[in-house]
Design an enzyme around this catalytic site. Structure first.
Site, PDB file in Angstrom:
ATOM      1  N   ASP A  63      -1.658   2.902   5.459  1.00  0.00           N
ATOM      2  CA  ASP A  63      -2.134   1.773   4.665  1.00  0.00           C
ATOM      3  C   ASP A  63      -1.356   0.547   5.130  1.00  0.00           C
ATOM      4  O   ASP A  63      -0.230   0.643   5.618  1.00  0.00           O
ATOM      5  CB  ASP A  63      -1.945   2.047   3.169  1.00  0.00           C
ATOM      6  CG  ASP A  63      -2.804   1.102   2.327  1.00  0.00           C
ATOM      7  OD1 ASP A  63      -3.482   0.213   2.895  1.00  0.00           O
ATOM      8  OD2 ASP A  63      -2.799   1.241   1.089  1.00  0.00           O
ATOM      9  N   ASP A 123      -7.294   9.536  -0.722  1.00  0.00           N
ATOM     10  CA  ASP A 123      -5.854   9.770  -0.786  1.00  0.00           C
ATOM     11  C   ASP A 123      -5.426   9.417  -2.187  1.00  0.00           C
ATOM     12  O   ASP A 123      -6.075   8.599  -2.854  1.00  0.00           O
ATOM     13  CB  ASP A 123      -5.087   8.858   0.187  1.00  0.00           C
ATOM     14  CG  ASP A 123      -4.968   7.451  -0.357  1.00  0.00           C
ATOM     15  OD1 ASP A 123      -5.965   6.700  -0.279  1.00  0.00           O
ATOM     16  OD2 ASP A 123      -3.910   7.092  -0.908  1.00  0.00           O
TER      17      ASP A 123
HETATM   18  N1  PRF Z   1      -6.148  -1.798  -0.597  1.00  0.00           N
HETATM   19  C1  PRF Z   1      -5.243  -1.182   0.214  1.00  0.00           C
HETATM   20  N2  PRF Z   1      -4.696   0.001  -0.120  1.00  0.00           N
HETATM   21  C2  PRF Z   1      -5.049   0.569  -1.290  1.00  0.00           C
HETATM   22  C3  PRF Z   1      -5.974  -0.015  -2.161  1.00  0.00           C
HETATM   23  C4  PRF Z   1      -6.565  -1.267  -1.808  1.00  0.00           C
HETATM   24  O1  PRF Z   1      -7.375  -1.870  -2.506  1.00  0.00           O
HETATM   25  C5  PRF Z   1      -6.074   0.847  -3.264  1.00  0.00           C
HETATM   26  C6  PRF Z   1      -6.907   0.663  -4.464  1.00  0.00           C
HETATM   27  N3  PRF Z   1      -7.090   1.818  -5.214  1.00  0.00           N
HETATM   28  C7  PRF Z   1      -5.219   1.927  -3.011  1.00  0.00           C
HETATM   29  N4  PRF Z   1      -4.610   1.748  -1.821  1.00  0.00           N
HETATM   30  N5  PRF Z   1      -4.898  -1.753   1.365  1.00  0.00           N
END
Ligand code: PRF
Length: 376
Positions: free
Chosen positions: A92, A271
């Site tokens: 992420d 996830d």
């Molecule tokens: N954006 C990013 N990671 C995330 C989310 C998002 O909106 C969410 C929302 N549940 C979890 N992880 N970059």
């Protein structure tokens, strides 16, 4: 990366597919255990590989950038070499962690300035440097830098934020496309649909995200406190627009029921910290329903943690023993419960996949949703 659709459920939009990444093949629908800080908390790589056959794990740019830091990761030869997980990794972008973990932050067109939750030091994340960081981590799938709006969110804020997330996406793609992987393994970039709970914003975002024609697409901004029916409504709006033949990833979702309902709406990847985080507090997911192992009810229950499970720790340890470990805050309690819950989540998505291929997903899903809504 290559994605092949293998089967489609006749009574829902559920699909089964296969994703080929530089570090191996993933059968979808799939759940990705969260390995925030170069480890899936309380679970050894050996267990991920041998006991629960995890196919892909997730890492967090935000945490890895702060600690151990890019210098160490680059010297190690990337995250795969550092933690010895040789399968696919998705990272992420930090576009969620900076909002959920840091208190002092400023969102500007250039990027987000924030203070580290570890030592208070000041940092700036931009679409460009977040791409560079994920190149250094060496993830197979890297995520665009976005703003995840909170719930509830004012319409005008959501609209302005969405436009900025789209401008950031262009900058992410430009940077990603003008740089190369560092360790000889191909990487791919997934953009993220936002738009809070507003149908028109979600449609606009899904169309914009699809127009970038990346190899897969993600949906963010859900599971942030909205009622489940609003989450499902937004998933439905977005999956209608995102291309059929590319994987769809719903970020940070969710409960077993959320996962089943979203598979039915055409999501391929999930996830969530729930199976590991809640394990540490004694919440166990089982084929019979959800248990709080700390309850007195389990004090002298010497039956296996889950009798019909093929996981070693489910067979050799009793509910009474696990209750004791969790109540005593023993490290082993967190280890057993985390492994048990991840095994359950991976069992659930594997079952879903088999039912989709058989053409019996819908009825099975309805039955499982009733069971998994129950607390035992
Ligand atoms: N954006 C990013 N990671 C995330 C989310 C998002 O909106 C969410 C929302 N549940 C979890 N992880 N970059």
């Amino acid at each position: 990366m290559k994605f092949t659709l293998q089967a489609q459920d006749p009574l829902s939009k559920a699909r089964a597919g296969e994703m080929e990444t530089a570090h191996g093949t993933i059968q979808t629908p799939i759940f990705m255990p969260v390995g925030t800080a170069a480890t899936v908390k309380a679970v050894h790589i050996h267990e991920l590989v041998n006991d629960i056959q995890a196919q892909i794990i997730l890492g967090n740019t935000y945490h890895l950038y702060l600690r151990p830091g890019l210098d160490v990761l680059q010297k190690a030869g990337g995250l795969h070499k550092f933690n010895n997980w040789n399968g696919p990794i998705l990272t992420d972008s930090g576009g969620y962690q900076v909002y959920s973990l840091t208190e002092v932050r400023k969102i500007k067109e250039e990027g987000v300035t924030f203070r580290s939750h570890i030592d208070g030091s000041k940092h700036l994340f931009t679409p460009e440097n977040v791409m560079d960081t994920q190149r250094i981590i060496g993830a197979d799938i890297i995520m665009a830098f976005d703003e995840c709006t909170p719930y509830p969110c004012d319409y005008n804020y959501a609209r302005r934020s969405l436009d900025m997330t789209h401008r950031w996406l262009k900058r992410c793609c430009d940077r990603f496309d003008s740089t190369e992987p560092l360790y000889g393994y191909d990487q791919t970039l997934f953009p993220i649909v936002q738009g809070s709970v507003y149908k028109d914003l979600r449609e606009k975002s899904a169309e914009k995200i699809a127009s970038f024609e990346r190899e897969g697409n993600a949906i963010g901004g859900l599971s942030v406190g909205e009622p489940a029916h609003e989450m499902y409504a937004m998933t439905e709006v977005v999956t209608k627009i995102l291309p059929e033949h590319k994987p769809r990833y719903l970020m940070g979702v969710g409960t077993p029921v959320n996962i089943l309902e979203n598979i039915a709406l055409g999501i391929d990847m999930f996830d969530c910290v729930m199976p590991t985080r809640n394990a540490r507090n004694g919440m166990l997911f089982t084929k019979q329903g959800i248990i709080n192992i700390k309850n007195k009810k389990w004090e002298d229950d010497f039956s296996p943690i889950e009798a019909d499970s093929d996981l070693l720790v489910d067979q050799i340890h009793t509910k009474a023993y696990l209750r004791h470990l969790i109540r005593s805050q023993e490290i082993l309690g967190a280890q057993i419960a985390s492994l048990h819950n991840l095994h359950f989540y991976l069992w659930l998505v594997k079952q879903a996949r088999e039912k989709i291929i058989e053409g019996t997903f819908y009825d099975w899903k309805e039955k499982m949703v009733k069971i998994l809504d129950q607390r035992l």
